[in-house]
Design an enzyme around this catalytic site. Structure first.
Site, PDB file in Angstrom:
ATOM      1  N   GLN A   1       0.816  -1.210   0.000  1.00  0.00           N
ATOM      2  CA  GLN A   1       0.000   0.000   0.000  1.00  0.00           C
ATOM      3  C   GLN A   1       0.847   1.255   0.000  1.00  0.00           C
ATOM      4  O   GLN A   1       2.034   1.238   0.327  1.00  0.00           O
ATOM      5  CB  GLN A   1      -0.930   0.003   1.208  1.00  0.00           C
TER       6      GLN A   1
ATOM      7  N   GLU B   1       3.583   7.745   8.534  1.00  0.00           N
ATOM      8  CA  GLU B   1       3.418   6.853   9.685  1.00  0.00           C
ATOM      9  C   GLU B   1       4.769   6.374  10.211  1.00  0.00           C
ATOM     10  O   GLU B   1       5.745   6.242   9.464  1.00  0.00           O
ATOM     11  CB  GLU B   1       2.530   5.666   9.327  1.00  0.00           C
TER      12      GLU B   1
ATOM     13  N   ARG C   1      -3.827   0.498  -2.846  1.00  0.00           N
ATOM     14  CA  ARG C   1      -3.194  -0.809  -2.716  1.00  0.00           C
ATOM     15  C   ARG C   1      -2.532  -1.257  -4.019  1.00  0.00           C
ATOM     16  O   ARG C   1      -3.013  -0.956  -5.115  1.00  0.00           O
ATOM     17  CB  ARG C   1      -4.223  -1.835  -2.246  1.00  0.00           C
TER      18      ARG C   1
END
Length: 430
Positions: free
Chosen positions: A92, A129, A296
């Site tokens: 992803q 992230e 994705r």
């Protein structure tokens, strides 16, 4: 204020059945429990624990008095998670802020339902992230040099040839041909487009890899020699895991383009927007911008939009996705990747009456750790029992938390942590 929060783990097929229940101190349900969300994202907001008979979410709390409970009068810009990964996640990529804003607006104008399978953008935010391993974690993340990819594909083709699989060797050689070129970025984008076109070389190459353990060991002395030389055991293990879970998925071939990273407990990776990645296994704490936008690139039964994926992905090479921590004080370290949305802190604590050794250097523990709380904090205890004290507040605030419990700390005076254990705290970026 120190407010206990809780949530129901999200059940995805790749999750562990016991890791999160063990942390929370509850009985397993028998279903995989993949993610525990500790924040105010609308997709699964945490709840104020035992506040009233009616459930009250962290969103409700913040909206009731944004100046008191929020960040600068608004929502939390970050989301803290605990991940328990039993099987590989999808490959992803997440958009940057401009891409997310434009993509969300376009799908809203087009009237694409937000719950639709083909929806790419659930919100208008980016999603960098940071992941810190609690157990050993393996991940695929960031494009590696194409020369390394071509080398590995050539060795796989040679091993298939030595094992007598001529069709597989030819298919893998065709994969290698798609990776040839002087400019690596268009080569990578072209490969991503090609691998999903239905070219017969793709399923043939995947069939050649379905018996990877035999190819890696080799069925003949020549094949064993071909397989053993210069072959990264982590790469072999990653391919085995992907083939076992997704034997006919083109994402298995896409994985060859990425770094394989093995994290020991306490090590971290940071992935900025547009970086292709997939987590393979392990238990970790993750903090990200408050978004759930995902495009994705395989290893999934969910929607794959190749055109949009190749439009937003960063095709450039990264040297390493690892993110070092910095020591702030005895027992306290921080991961600060330089994004405004979040940073992650970890405190390790010991009891001088019960512990003889406290470690040294970056992994040392301390009898007490003080953490600034100029902005709200989301705290989760991953080991032991700790005390949270806010002696400068009026009135003073105090709480005890054990493994698996989480606390929302409103902005204000510093907090002091004592006890025995390990605590992660997410807050706004520096």
């Amino acid at each position: 204020m120190l407010i206990f929060i809780e949530n129901t783990p999200k059940s995805y097929a790749w999750g562990s059945k016991d890791a999160i229940p063990e942390m929370l101190g509850v009985a397993p349900t028998g279903e995989p429990q993949a993610e525990l969300w500790l924040g105010a994202h609308p997709g699964s907001p945490a709840h104020v624990a035992k506040a009233t008979n009616a459930q009250r979410t962290l969103i409700d709390l913040i909206e009731s008095d944004p100046e008191r409970w929020g960040v600068d009068g608004g929502p939390l810009p970050f989301l803290l998670k605990v991940l328990a990964i039993e099987a590989p996640l999808s490959l992803q990529v997440h958009p940057d802020r401009d891409q997310a804003f434009a993509g969300f607006a376009a799908e809203e104008r087009a009237g694409v339902p937000r719950e639709a399978r083909e929806r790419n953008y659930g919100d208008a935010n980016h999603k960098p992230e940071l992941l810190v391993a609690l157990t050993e974690v393996r991940a695929l993340c960031g494009f590696r040099p194409l020369a390394e990819v071509r080398h590995d594909v050539a060795r796989l083709s040679a091993a298939a040839h030595a094992a007598g699989d001529e069709a597989g060797a030819a298919a893998l050689a065709a994969v290698g041909d798609r990776l040839a070129g002087e400019d690596p970025e268009p080569v990578r984008l072209g490969f991503l487009r090609w691998v999903f076109t239905g070219d017969p070389a793709v399923p043939a190459a995947l069939r050649a890899l379905t018996d990877l353990s035999e190819i890696a060991r080799g069925r003949t002395p020549q094949a064993r020699a071909e397989a053993a030389a210069d072959w990264d055991p982590d790469r072999v293990a990653a391919l085995k895991a992907l083939i076992a879970s997704h034997p006919s998925d083109p994402g298995v071939l896409v994985s060859l383009l990425l770094h394989v990273v093995r994290l020991a407990p306490g090590e971290a990776i940071f992935l900025g927007p547009r970086q292709l990645h997939a987590y393979l296994d392990g238990v970790a704490v993750e903090v990200m911008a408050a978004s759930d936008n995902v495009l994705r690139a395989g290893l999934t039964e969910k929607h794959v939009d190749v055109a949009e994926l190749t439009r937003i992905v960063d095709p450039g090479e990264i040297e390493s996705p690892r993110q070092p921590c910095e020591r702030l004080a005895p027992g306290l370290v921080a991961w600060r990747p330089g994004v405004p949305d979040f940073q992650l802190l970890r405190a390790r604590l010991f009891d001088p009456d019960r512990d003889e050794t406290v470690g040294s250097g970056i992994d040392e523990a301390a009898e007490q750790v003080t953490v600034e709380a100029r902005r709200p904090l989301v705290l989760v205890v991953v080991q032991g029992k700790i005390e949270i004290d806010r002696p400068l507040a009026a009135p003073a605030e105090y709480a005890k938390a054990k493994r698996g419990q989480s606390v929302y700390v409103s902005a204000g005076e510093p907090i002091e942590l004592r006890g025995r254990g390990e605590v992660f705290l997410a807050t706004v970026g520096s």
